[in-house]
Motif scaffolding. Structure first.
Motif, short mmCIF file in Angstrom:
data_model
loop_
_atom_site.label_atom_id
_atom_site.label_comp_id
_atom_site.label_asym_id
_atom_site.label_seq_id
_atom_site.Cartn_x
_atom_site.Cartn_y
_atom_site.Cartn_z
N ASN A 143 0.81 -1.22 0.00
CA ASN A 143 0.00 0.00 0.00
C ASN A 143 0.85 1.28 0.00
O ASN A 143 0.32 2.37 0.12
CB ASN A 143 -0.94 0.01 1.22
CG ASN A 143 -0.17 -0.01 2.52
OD1 ASN A 143 1.02 -0.27 2.55
ND2 ASN A 143 -0.86 0.26 3.61
N LYS A 144 2.16 1.15 -0.16
CA LYS A 144 3.04 2.32 -0.17
C LYS A 144 3.06 2.95 -1.56
O LYS A 144 2.72 2.33 -2.55
CB LYS A 144 4.48 1.92 0.23
CG LYS A 144 4.58 1.17 1.54
CD LYS A 144 4.11 2.00 2.70
CE LYS A 144 4.27 1.20 3.99
NZ LYS A 144 3.44 1.63 5.04
N SER A 145 3.51 4.19 -1.63
CA SER A 145 3.54 4.91 -2.91
C SER A 145 4.61 4.34 -3.84
O SER A 145 5.63 3.82 -3.37
CB SER A 145 3.78 6.40 -2.68
OG SER A 145 5.07 6.61 -2.15
N THR A 146 4.35 4.41 -5.13
CA THR A 146 5.31 3.91 -6.12
C THR A 146 5.67 5.01 -7.11
O THR A 146 4.93 5.98 -7.28
CB THR A 146 4.73 2.71 -6.92
OG1 THR A 146 3.55 3.13 -7.58
CG2 THR A 146 4.45 1.53 -6.02
N LYS A 147 6.81 4.84 -7.73
CA LYS A 147 7.28 5.75 -8.76
C LYS A 147 7.98 4.91 -9.81
O LYS A 147 8.98 4.25 -9.51
CB LYS A 147 8.24 6.77 -8.15
CG LYS A 147 8.76 7.80 -9.13
CD LYS A 147 9.65 8.80 -8.42
CE LYS A 147 10.12 9.85 -9.38
NZ LYS A 147 11.00 10.83 -8.72
N ARG A 148 7.43 4.87 -11.01
CA ARG A 148 7.98 4.10 -12.13
C ARG A 148 8.23 2.63 -11.76
O ARG A 148 9.29 2.07 -12.02
CB ARG A 148 9.25 4.74 -12.66
CG ARG A 148 8.96 6.00 -13.45
CD ARG A 148 10.21 6.56 -14.01
NE ARG A 148 10.69 7.53 -13.03
CZ ARG A 148 11.79 8.21 -13.15
NH1 ARG A 148 12.56 8.05 -14.19
NH2 ARG A 148 12.15 9.07 -12.24
N GLY A 149 7.27 2.02 -11.09
CA GLY A 149 7.35 0.59 -10.77
C GLY A 149 8.14 0.25 -9.52
O GLY A 149 8.31 -0.92 -9.20
N ALA A 150 8.64 1.24 -8.81
CA ALA A 150 9.40 0.99 -7.58
C ALA A 150 8.68 1.62 -6.39
O ALA A 150 8.11 2.70 -6.51
CB ALA A 150 10.81 1.56 -7.70
N TRP A 151 8.73 0.94 -5.26
CA TRP A 151 8.20 1.53 -4.04
C TRP A 151 9.17 2.60 -3.56
O TRP A 151 10.39 2.42 -3.59
CB TRP A 151 8.03 0.48 -2.95
CG TRP A 151 6.86 -0.41 -3.13
CD1 TRP A 151 5.55 -0.10 -2.93
CD2 TRP A 151 6.87 -1.77 -3.55
NE1 TRP A 151 4.76 -1.17 -3.20
CE2 TRP A 151 5.54 -2.23 -3.58
CE3 TRP A 151 7.87 -2.67 -3.89
CZ2 TRP A 151 5.19 -3.51 -3.94
CZ3 TRP A 151 7.53 -3.95 -4.27
CH2 TRP A 151 6.19 -4.36 -4.29
#
Length: 165
Positions: free
Chosen positions: A80-88
């Motif tokens: 449930n953590k935020s992701t950026k370009r497929g990475a947590w």
């Protein structure tokens, strides 16, 4: 053929496109049932991540570090953590204290000096394959590429900073 065991290293790549194995496809895409994650799986993955983080801290290298870790375990911890370009995109507080003890993200000497993780840390699930090799099915036949084992990994990218008195 495809292996039906749940050991991550025993899964083989899918056979040619004429037959698609659901287990192999799910493994490659990182789709696992959350019910399959045991406490032992979580402990083993945490140990692997801690060792990889400390290895990268000690090396001082800026390249992402990789360690064996199943995607279902990562989903259990960080789903449930935020992701950026497929990475947590993770902070120190995102790592469960039950599996990541105090000081796991730094390498300090007796004086309290040394490098530590500079957050945020980017964690991306990846899949590695075993080395390509060829086999000869029977005498007189041409060499064919053997099936390759699939290994789940986590790519860890973060900076470091020096701690001092």
């Amino acid at each position: 053929g495809c292996s039906l065991t749940l050991s991550p290293c025993s899964f083989l790549s899918p056979p040619p496109p004429t037959h698609v194995c659901i287990l192999c496809s799910a493994f490659e895409k990182g789709i696992f049932s959350p019910g399959l994650v045991s406490h032992d799986d979580l402990v083993e993955a945490a140990d692997s991540v801690i060792c990889a983080v400390q290895r990268k801290i000690k090396s001082g290298c800026s390249v992402a570090e990789s360690c064996p870790c199943r995607r279902d375990v990562l989903m259990h911890w960080f789903g449930n953590k935020s992701t950026k370009r497929g990475a947590w995109v993770l902070t120190r507080q995102d790592f469960p204290k039950e599996f990541f003890p105090p000081g796991w993200d730094c390498v300090l000497d007796i004086h309290g000096q040394g490098p530590r993780v500079l957050y945020p840390m980017y964690v991306r699930p990846t899949v590695h394959r075993s080395t390509v090799r060829f086999v000869k099915p029977q005498s007189g036949e041409m060499m064919v590429q053997a099936q390759r084992a699939v290994y789940p990994h986590a790519s860890l990218k973060f900076g470091t900073e020096q701690m001092g008195i």
